[in-house]
Design a protein around this motif. Sequence first.
Motif, PDB file in Angstrom:
ATOM      1  N   THR A  73       1.042  -1.436   0.490  1.00 28.67           N
ATOM      2  CA  THR A  73       0.140  -0.107  -0.444  1.00 28.67           C
ATOM      3  C   THR A  73       0.858   1.727  -0.210  1.00 28.67           C
ATOM      4  OG1 THR A  73      -0.173  -0.075   2.693  1.00 28.67           O
ATOM      5  CG2 THR A  73      -2.045  -1.066   1.410  1.00 28.67           C
ATOM      6  N   ASP A  74       0.488   1.866  -0.160  1.00 26.43           N
ATOM      7  CA  ASP A  74       1.124   3.546  -0.520  1.00 26.43           C
ATOM      8  C   ASP A  74       1.885   4.100   0.866  1.00 26.43           C
ATOM      9  OD1 ASP A  74      -1.452   4.874   0.745  1.00 26.43           O
ATOM     10  OD2 ASP A  74      -1.568   5.960  -0.692  1.00 26.43           O
ATOM     11  N   GLY A  75       1.250   3.018   1.695  1.00 27.62           N
ATOM     12  CA  GLY A  75       2.295   4.133   3.113  1.00 27.62           C
ATOM     13  C   GLY A  75       3.593   3.984   3.597  1.00 27.62           C
ATOM     14  N   LEU A  76       3.613   2.370   2.095  1.00 25.26           N
ATOM     15  CA  LEU A  76       5.130   2.368   2.581  1.00 25.26           C
ATOM     16  C   LEU A  76       6.273   3.247   1.288  1.00 25.26           C
ATOM     17  CD1 LEU A  76       7.625   0.015   2.620  1.00 25.26           C
ATOM     18  CD2 LEU A  76       6.891  -0.924   0.646  1.00 25.26           C
ATOM     19  N   ILE A  77       5.517   4.539   0.271  1.00 23.11           N
ATOM     20  CA  ILE A  77       6.422   4.547  -0.379  1.00 23.11           C
ATOM     21  C   ILE A  77       6.112   6.376   0.478  1.00 23.11           C
ATOM     22  CG2 ILE A  77       6.140   2.589  -1.934  1.00 23.11           C
ATOM     23  CD1 ILE A  77       3.787   4.146  -3.466  1.00 23.11           C
ATOM     24  N   GLU A  78       4.896   6.762   0.868  1.00 15.08           N
ATOM     25  CA  GLU A  78       5.044   8.480   0.956  1.00 15.08           C
ATOM     26  C   GLU A  78       5.245   8.847   1.727  1.00 15.08           C
ATOM     27  OE1 GLU A  78       0.734   8.668   1.381  1.00 15.08           O
ATOM     28  OE2 GLU A  78       0.488   8.274  -0.785  1.00 15.08           O
ATOM     29  N   GLY A  79       6.688   7.697   3.337  1.00 14.78           N
ATOM     30  CA  GLY A  79       7.197   8.083   3.860  1.00 14.78           C
ATOM     31  C   GLY A  79       8.369   8.804   3.554  1.00 14.78           C
ATOM     32  N   ARG A  80       8.493  10.199   4.436  1.00 13.54           N
ATOM     33  CA  ARG A  80       9.663  11.389   3.849  1.00 13.54           C
ATOM     34  C   ARG A  80      11.179  10.633   3.912  1.00 13.54           C
ATOM     35  NH1 ARG A  80       7.092  16.200   3.665  1.00 13.54           N
ATOM     36  NH2 ARG A  80       5.554  16.035   5.391  1.00 13.54           N
ATOM     37  N   ILE A  81      11.832  11.081   3.421  1.00 14.19           N
ATOM     38  CA  ILE A  81      13.099  11.053   3.172  1.00 14.19           C
ATOM     39  C   ILE A  81      14.299  12.371   3.518  1.00 14.19           C
ATOM     40  CG2 ILE A  81      15.626  10.569   1.947  1.00 14.19           C
ATOM     41  CD1 ILE A  81      13.715   9.227  -0.579  1.00 14.19           C
ATOM     42  N   GLY A  82      14.564  11.866   4.809  1.00 21.86           N
ATOM     43  CA  GLY A  82      15.545  12.768   5.399  1.00 21.86           C
ATOM     44  C   GLY A  82      14.025  13.999   6.333  1.00 21.86           C
ATOM     45  N   GLN A  83      14.985  15.090   6.160  1.00 21.27           N
ATOM     46  CA  GLN A  83      13.948  16.445   7.080  1.00 21.27           C
ATOM     47  C   GLN A  83      13.470  17.271   6.201  1.00 21.27           C
ATOM     48  OE1 GLN A  83      14.119  16.925  10.513  1.00 21.27           O
ATOM     49  NE2 GLN A  83      15.561  14.914  10.489  1.00 21.27           N
ATOM     50  N   GLY A  84      13.631  16.922   4.408  1.00 24.64           N
ATOM     51  CA  GLY A  84      13.161  17.702   3.576  1.00 24.64           C
ATOM     52  C   GLY A  84      11.171  17.472   2.849  1.00 24.64           C
ATOM     53  N   ASN A  85      11.300  17.585   2.020  1.00 26.97           N
ATOM     54  CA  ASN A  85       9.269  17.249   1.597  1.00 26.97           C
ATOM     55  C   ASN A  85       9.869  15.660   0.855  1.00 26.97           C
ATOM     56  OD1 ASN A  85       8.021  18.831   3.219  1.00 26.97           O
ATOM     57  ND2 ASN A  85       8.492  20.781   2.016  1.00 26.97           N
ATOM     58  N   ASN A 130      11.367  -1.577   7.872  1.00 28.48           N
ATOM     59  CA  ASN A 130      12.272  -0.836   8.347  1.00 28.48           C
ATOM     60  C   ASN A 130      12.743   0.311   8.097  1.00 28.48           C
ATOM     61  OD1 ASN A 130      11.191  -2.053  10.975  1.00 28.48           O
ATOM     62  ND2 ASN A 130      12.532  -4.118  10.656  1.00 28.48           N
ATOM     63  N   GLU A 131      13.394   0.093   7.181  1.00 30.17           N
ATOM     64  CA  GLU A 131      14.097   1.143   6.482  1.00 30.17           C
ATOM     65  C   GLU A 131      13.194   2.241   5.536  1.00 30.17           C
ATOM     66  OE1 GLU A 131      17.497   1.476   2.678  1.00 30.17           O
ATOM     67  OE2 GLU A 131      17.012   0.037   3.245  1.00 30.17           O
ATOM     68  N   ALA A 132      12.080   2.488   5.756  1.00 31.95           N
ATOM     69  CA  ALA A 132      11.425   2.844   5.716  1.00 31.95           C
ATOM     70  C   ALA A 132      11.068   3.869   6.293  1.00 31.95           C
ATOM     71  CB  ALA A 132      10.002   2.267   4.657  1.00 31.95           C
ATOM     72  N   ARG A 133      10.628   3.671   7.759  1.00 30.47           N
ATOM     73  CA  ARG A 133      10.246   4.167   8.380  1.00 30.47           C
ATOM     74  C   ARG A 133      11.244   4.842   9.121  1.00 30.47           C
ATOM     75  NH1 ARG A 133      12.019   3.483  14.356  1.00 30.47           N
ATOM     76  NH2 ARG A 133      10.081   4.152  15.136  1.00 30.47           N
ATOM     77  N   GLU A 134      12.972   4.330   9.278  1.00 31.72           N
ATOM     78  CA  GLU A 134      13.793   4.810   9.765  1.00 31.72           C
ATOM     79  C   GLU A 134      14.742   6.233   8.637  1.00 31.72           C
ATOM     80  OE1 GLU A 134      17.314   1.106   9.206  1.00 31.72           O
ATOM     81  OE2 GLU A 134      16.694   1.079  10.784  1.00 31.72           O
ATOM     82  N   LEU A 135      15.012   6.021   7.408  1.00 33.20           N
ATOM     83  CA  LEU A 135      14.033   7.063   6.444  1.00 33.20           C
ATOM     84  C   LEU A 135      13.436   8.152   6.876  1.00 33.20           C
ATOM     85  CD1 LEU A 135      14.535   5.079   2.407  1.00 33.20           C
ATOM     86  CD2 LEU A 135      16.309   6.286   4.497  1.00 33.20           C
ATOM     87  N   ASN A 136      12.222   7.853   7.131  1.00 31.65           N
ATOM     88  CA  ASN A 136      11.473   8.959   7.723  1.00 31.65           C
ATOM     89  C   ASN A 136      11.747   9.917   8.797  1.00 31.65           C
ATOM     90  OD1 ASN A 136       8.365   9.980   7.266  1.00 31.65           O
ATOM     91  ND2 ASN A 136       7.945   8.791   8.617  1.00 31.65           N
ATOM     92  N   GLY A 137      12.863   8.704   9.484  1.00 32.97           N
ATOM     93  CA  GLY A 137      13.250   9.601  10.960  1.00 32.97           C
ATOM     94  C   GLY A 137      12.153   8.989  12.098  1.00 32.97           C
ATOM     95  N   GLY A 138      11.376   8.377  12.151  1.00 32.50           N
ATOM     96  CA  GLY A 138      10.467   7.890  12.765  1.00 32.50           C
ATOM     97  C   GLY A 138       9.490   7.180  12.577  1.00 32.50           C
ATOM     98  N   ASP A 139       8.024   6.771  12.792  1.00 29.83           N
ATOM     99  CA  ASP A 139       7.086   5.677  12.501  1.00 29.83           C
ATOM    100  C   ASP A 139       6.145   6.297  11.991  1.00 29.83           C
ATOM    101  OD1 ASP A 139       7.959   4.437  14.800  1.00 29.83           O
ATOM    102  OD2 ASP A 139       5.260   5.036  16.073  1.00 29.83           O
ATOM    103  N   LEU A 140       5.468   5.341  10.243  1.00 31.54           N
ATOM    104  CA  LEU A 140       5.109   5.864   9.358  1.00 31.54           C
ATOM    105  C   LEU A 140       3.881   6.486   9.137  1.00 31.54           C
ATOM    106  CD1 LEU A 140       6.304   2.871   7.337  1.00 31.54           C
ATOM    107  CD2 LEU A 140       6.766   5.667   6.841  1.00 31.54           C
ATOM    108  N   THR A 141       3.203   7.458   8.953  1.00 31.65           N
ATOM    109  CA  THR A 141       2.023   7.973   9.388  1.00 31.65           C
ATOM    110  C   THR A 141       1.089   7.085   9.010  1.00 31.65           C
ATOM    111  OG1 THR A 141       2.125   9.529   7.513  1.00 31.65           O
ATOM    112  CG2 THR A 141       2.817  10.638  10.241  1.00 31.65           C
ATOM    113  N   ASP A 142       1.250   6.347   7.570  1.00 31.50           N
ATOM    114  CA  ASP A 142      -0.274   5.691   7.234  1.00 31.50           C
ATOM    115  C   ASP A 142       0.165   4.483   7.140  1.00 31.50           C
ATOM    116  OD1 ASP A 142      -2.050   5.862   5.638  1.00 31.50           O
ATOM    117  OD2 ASP A 142      -1.019   6.277   3.717  1.00 31.50           O
ATOM    118  N   ASP A 143      -1.310   4.002   6.977  1.00 40.88           N
ATOM    119  CA  ASP A 143      -0.716   2.699   7.240  1.00 40.88           C
ATOM    120  C   ASP A 143       0.189   1.928   6.471  1.00 40.88           C
ATOM    121  OD1 ASP A 143      -3.364   2.940   9.188  1.00 40.88           O
ATOM    122  OD2 ASP A 143      -4.132   2.744   7.644  1.00 40.88           O
ATOM    123  N   VAL A 144       0.720   0.471   6.655  1.00 46.75           N
ATOM    124  CA  VAL A 144       0.730   0.011   6.051  1.00 46.75           C
ATOM    125  C   VAL A 144       0.679  -1.451   5.550  1.00 46.75           C
ATOM    126  CG1 VAL A 144       3.779  -0.381   4.964  1.00 46.75           C
ATOM    127  CG2 VAL A 144       2.913   1.615   6.424  1.00 46.75           C
TER     128      VAL A 144
END
Length: 452
Positions: free
Chosen positions: A386-398, A429-443
């Motif tokens: 689902t898109d929760g996996l790909i919509e996480g942020r990378i680092g501090q930007g948008n 786990n890597e998607a979560r780490e790249l996001n800097g914390g828990d992913l906000t959308d369901d995965v």
Amino acid sequence: MPVPIPRQRAIPAAEGGQAHALPTSPAPAPLPAPEAVPASVEPVRTPVSRDTRDTDQQTSGPGLSLLVIEDDPVGSLSVPQMLDSAGKPIRVRTARNLTEAERLLTDDVHCILLDLTLAVPAASPEEEEDELATLKHVLRLAPRHAVLALTASGDTEGGAEAVRVGAQDYLFRDELDGRLLSRAIRYAVERKRADAAQRQLTESRLRAQENARLERGLLPTPLLDGSPLRFAARYRPGRSRALLGGDFYDTVRTPDGSVHVMIGDVCGHGPDEAALGVELRIAWRTLTFAGLCGDELLGTLQKVLEHERADDEIFATLCTVDIAPDGRRAGLCLAGHPAPLIARDGRLAELLPYENNGPALGLLPNARWPRRQVELGGKWSLMLYTDGLIEGRIGQGNQRLGQDGMVEMLRRQIAAGLRGDELLEAAVNEARELNGGDLTDDVAVLLLDRDR
């Protein structure tokens, strides 16, 4: 039941009133033990005043605060000044009745000293006959506060009954010396905190047990008996402490040997969306076993969504794949959903074609969803997400991970030898780490492997 304690000379002066001002001079030094106090010295008490305003905030900082609820027309009740365990004065407020007590019962009050003889305003005949009606009223009024019951001298039976109903302890009216009362206040406050902590722990354990049972019932059990395909899945709801989100998935094998897999996402993150996702999953499984697939199946699912959704604005994306009995070919339908990723033997992982897909379910009446034939090959891994996996942020930007970033991530993890459950766990786990914390959308992520 409290343990009798010898009287001790109380610390002089009291803070009273709807709030009586505390002395600004330093607190007196600790008094000697009761045995060292001459018997001729009487406890010093100061009647509780109701004529001055609250001056609880002193330069020494806040300590414990006591609210006395009693109606003493002759002024015989007096409360000595007390110190808490940190040596700070225990602040005292008084209320003549329950209406006044409700006004004074602010968040900084830690304990209530209640005269059990106080009448309940506008009491019913049943309450008038109940000796503890006042206490029950206060417990309903202040469920998070510690309560001390004030009884007549020697009324141990009434005090014990007050504790049974919900008070933390009881005191006799003529035993309000500083040492006993300050100790009772500290004990009542700590006992109330301990009871609250124990209740929260018990509730957490029960919730965890209920969630485990719900999870077994709501998340699907793959029906792949007789199929050579291996199945793995990961699910993480976006809401804190939630069991399920709006994402859903399922996998079944029909009698002809075909394997059908589905993943979807209801817009939103609340319990209503989670319930709708479960309904769509069960409907998909039923329709699949009934022989429907492709456009006919998705059209029927749209009718289910339109009848079950709470709002006309709610829609759901969906991806369905039906894999032929030989495992080398599949039919793909996309209803506004991201295309699956396939990793074939000897080739880099890539996305399956996603051109000419149909709209999300619930957006357009009489919509169509074309079914596309896909060649899988002999040995492959197919990942739906689902898109929760790909919509996480990378680092501090948008910047988002996106499908391209996900493909690169999966290629690297597959090259490192990760497969099955390990691959899905590493991806989430890597998607979560790249996001800097828990992913906000369901995965939701699932994987089907064919290794022969």
